[in-house]
Design an enzyme around this catalytic site. Structure first.
Site, PDB file in Angstrom:
ATOM      1  N   ARG A  30       0.494  -1.704   0.045  1.00 12.77           N
ATOM      2  CA  ARG A  30      -0.157   0.217  -0.276  1.00 12.77           C
ATOM      3  C   ARG A  30       0.796   1.296   0.411  1.00 12.77           C
ATOM      4  O   ARG A  30       1.671   1.419   0.770  1.00 12.77           O
ATOM      5  CB  ARG A  30      -0.945   0.037   1.246  1.00 12.77           C
ATOM      6  CG  ARG A  30      -1.804  -0.916   1.213  1.00 12.77           C
ATOM      7  CD  ARG A  30      -3.220  -0.912   2.284  1.00 12.77           C
ATOM      8  NE  ARG A  30      -4.143  -2.111   1.890  1.00 12.77           N
ATOM      9  CZ  ARG A  30      -4.883  -2.140   1.062  1.00 12.77           C
ATOM     10  NH1 ARG A  30      -5.310  -1.254   0.023  1.00 12.77           N
ATOM     11  NH2 ARG A  30      -5.769  -3.419   1.574  1.00 12.77           N
ATOM     12  N   ASP A  31       0.286   2.335  -0.739  1.00 13.61           N
ATOM     13  CA  ASP A  31       0.993   3.936  -0.678  1.00 13.61           C
ATOM     14  C   ASP A  31       0.607   4.115   0.890  1.00 13.61           C
ATOM     15  O   ASP A  31      -0.470   3.875   1.306  1.00 13.61           O
ATOM     16  CB  ASP A  31       0.732   4.579  -1.588  1.00 13.61           C
ATOM     17  CG  ASP A  31       1.557   5.274  -2.123  1.00 13.61           C
ATOM     18  OD1 ASP A  31       1.714   5.458  -3.309  1.00 13.61           O
ATOM     19  OD2 ASP A  31       1.660   6.472  -1.627  1.00 13.61           O
ATOM     20  N   ILE A  32       1.865   4.761   0.934  1.00  9.31           N
ATOM     21  CA  ILE A  32       1.767   5.591   2.175  1.00  9.31           C
ATOM     22  C   ILE A  32       0.970   6.354   2.055  1.00  9.31           C
ATOM     23  O   ILE A  32       1.207   7.433   3.571  1.00  9.31           O
ATOM     24  CB  ILE A  32       3.521   5.830   2.924  1.00  9.31           C
ATOM     25  CG1 ILE A  32       4.044   5.714   4.056  1.00  9.31           C
ATOM     26  CG2 ILE A  32       3.787   6.964   1.828  1.00  9.31           C
ATOM     27  CD1 ILE A  32       5.433   5.938   5.043  1.00  9.31           C
ATOM     28  N   HIS A 101       7.721   1.512 -10.275  1.00 13.37           N
ATOM     29  CA  HIS A 101       6.624   1.766 -10.260  1.00 13.37           C
ATOM     30  C   HIS A 101       4.889   0.824 -11.025  1.00 13.37           C
ATOM     31  O   HIS A 101       4.932   3.014 -11.638  1.00 13.37           O
ATOM     32  CB  HIS A 101       6.513   1.375  -8.383  1.00 13.37           C
ATOM     33  CG  HIS A 101       6.237   2.924  -8.678  1.00 13.37           C
ATOM     34  ND1 HIS A 101       8.243   3.911  -8.642  1.00 13.37           N
ATOM     35  CD2 HIS A 101       5.602   4.403  -8.393  1.00 13.37           C
ATOM     36  CE1 HIS A 101       7.678   5.057  -8.291  1.00 13.37           C
ATOM     37  NE2 HIS A 101       6.378   5.561  -8.334  1.00 13.37           N
ATOM     38  N   MET A 102       4.386   0.264 -10.956  1.00 17.75           N
ATOM     39  CA  MET A 102       3.084   0.970 -11.136  1.00 17.75           C
ATOM     40  C   MET A 102       1.008   1.205 -10.183  1.00 17.75           C
ATOM     41  O   MET A 102       1.609   0.908  -9.136  1.00 17.75           O
ATOM     42  CB  MET A 102       1.928  -0.608 -12.084  1.00 17.75           C
ATOM     43  CG  MET A 102       1.205  -0.409 -12.736  1.00 17.75           C
ATOM     44  SD  MET A 102       1.033  -2.215 -12.873  1.00 17.75           S
ATOM     45  CE  MET A 102       1.517  -2.040 -15.137  1.00 17.75           C
TER      46      MET A 102
HETATM   47  P1  DGP Z   1       5.666   8.966  -7.851  1.00 16.93           P
HETATM   48  O1  DGP Z   1       5.527  10.340  -7.717  1.00 16.93           O
HETATM   49  O2  DGP Z   1       5.095   8.123  -9.438  1.00 16.93           O
HETATM   50  O3  DGP Z   1       7.250   8.439  -7.391  1.00 16.93           O
HETATM   51  O4  DGP Z   1       5.281   7.362  -6.493  1.00 16.93           O
HETATM   52  C1  DGP Z   1       6.255   7.607  -5.417  1.00 16.93           C
HETATM   53  C2  DGP Z   1       4.829   7.064  -3.983  1.00 16.93           C
HETATM   54  O5  DGP Z   1       5.475   6.208  -3.304  1.00 16.93           O
HETATM   55  C3  DGP Z   1       4.079   8.509  -4.088  1.00 16.93           C
HETATM   56  O6  DGP Z   1       2.984   8.158  -3.851  1.00 16.93           O
HETATM   57  C4  DGP Z   1       4.243   7.922  -2.016  1.00 16.93           C
HETATM   58  C5  DGP Z   1       5.085   6.388  -2.541  1.00 16.93           C
HETATM   59  N1  DGP Z   1       5.913   6.580  -1.385  1.00 16.93           N
HETATM   60  C6  DGP Z   1       7.093   7.040  -1.051  1.00 16.93           C
HETATM   61  N2  DGP Z   1       7.909   6.707  -0.230  1.00 16.93           N
HETATM   62  C7  DGP Z   1       7.383   5.364   0.209  1.00 16.93           C
HETATM   63  C8  DGP Z   1       7.308   4.321   1.232  1.00 16.93           C
HETATM   64  O7  DGP Z   1       8.158   4.682   2.083  1.00 16.93           O
HETATM   65  N3  DGP Z   1       6.339   3.223   2.031  1.00 16.93           N
HETATM   66  C9  DGP Z   1       4.623   3.594   0.764  1.00 16.93           C
HETATM   67  N4  DGP Z   1       3.980   2.146   1.867  1.00 16.93           N
HETATM   68  N5  DGP Z   1       5.323   4.416   0.476  1.00 16.93           N
HETATM   69  C10 DGP Z   1       5.942   5.228  -0.327  1.00 16.93           C
END
Ligand code: DGP
Length: 118
Positions: A30-32, A101-102
């Site tokens: 899951r996205d943070i 990443h997707m």
């Molecule tokens: P992008 O802009 O496409 O590179 O999206 C990066 C995404 O990664 C953003 O929506 C937040 C997520 N993200 C960044 N750091 C972390 C982390 O440490 N853990 C998680 N679960 N998501 C993260």
């Protein structure tokens, strides 16, 4: 050699993340900072920095991203209503983390695909 990001640590479970799926080729978590009720990142275990770095040898891995997205969408209950898959690339694509990443986003109407202006 490309530099590792925080996503490599998530793959190796060195830092916490809500991992929903992992196999030999890909990991999903899951996205943070969720932008929708379901916001999942699906990434290759291999460090491919951006969409501009994919090679023919990555074909199976890249295909796996879509298969896992489909399965997770079903698991999240958004397969019927629909969802959006996004891959941001480099600066103009507003990519923040340089590990391909997707994004799987759904659970609400995701609106128009892109803003006309930044
Ligand atoms: P992008 O802009 O496409 O590179 O999206 C990066 C995404 O990664 C953003 O929506 C937040 C997520 N993200 C960044 N750091 C972390 C982390 O440490 N853990 C998680 N679960 N998501 C993260």
């Amino acid at each position: 050699m490309a530099e590792e990001t925080i996503f490599s640590k998530i793959i190796r479970k060195e830092i916490p993340a809500e991992i929903l799926y992992q196999d030999d080729l890909v990991t999903a978590f899951r996205d943070i900072n969720p932008a929708a009720p379901s916001h999942i990142l699906i990434i290759p275990n291999k460090l491919i920095p951006t969409a501009a770095d994919v090679e023919s040898e990555d074909e199976v891995t890249l295909g796996r991203l879509f298969i896992v997205a489909r399965k997770l969408a079903e698991q999240e209950g958004i397969a019927e209503s629909g969802y959006r898959l996004i891959v941001n690339c480099k600066q103009d694509g507003r990519q923040e983390v340089y590990h391909l990443h997707m994004h799987l986003l759904g659970g609400r109407d995701m609106g128009f695909m892109v803003n006309r202006k930044p």
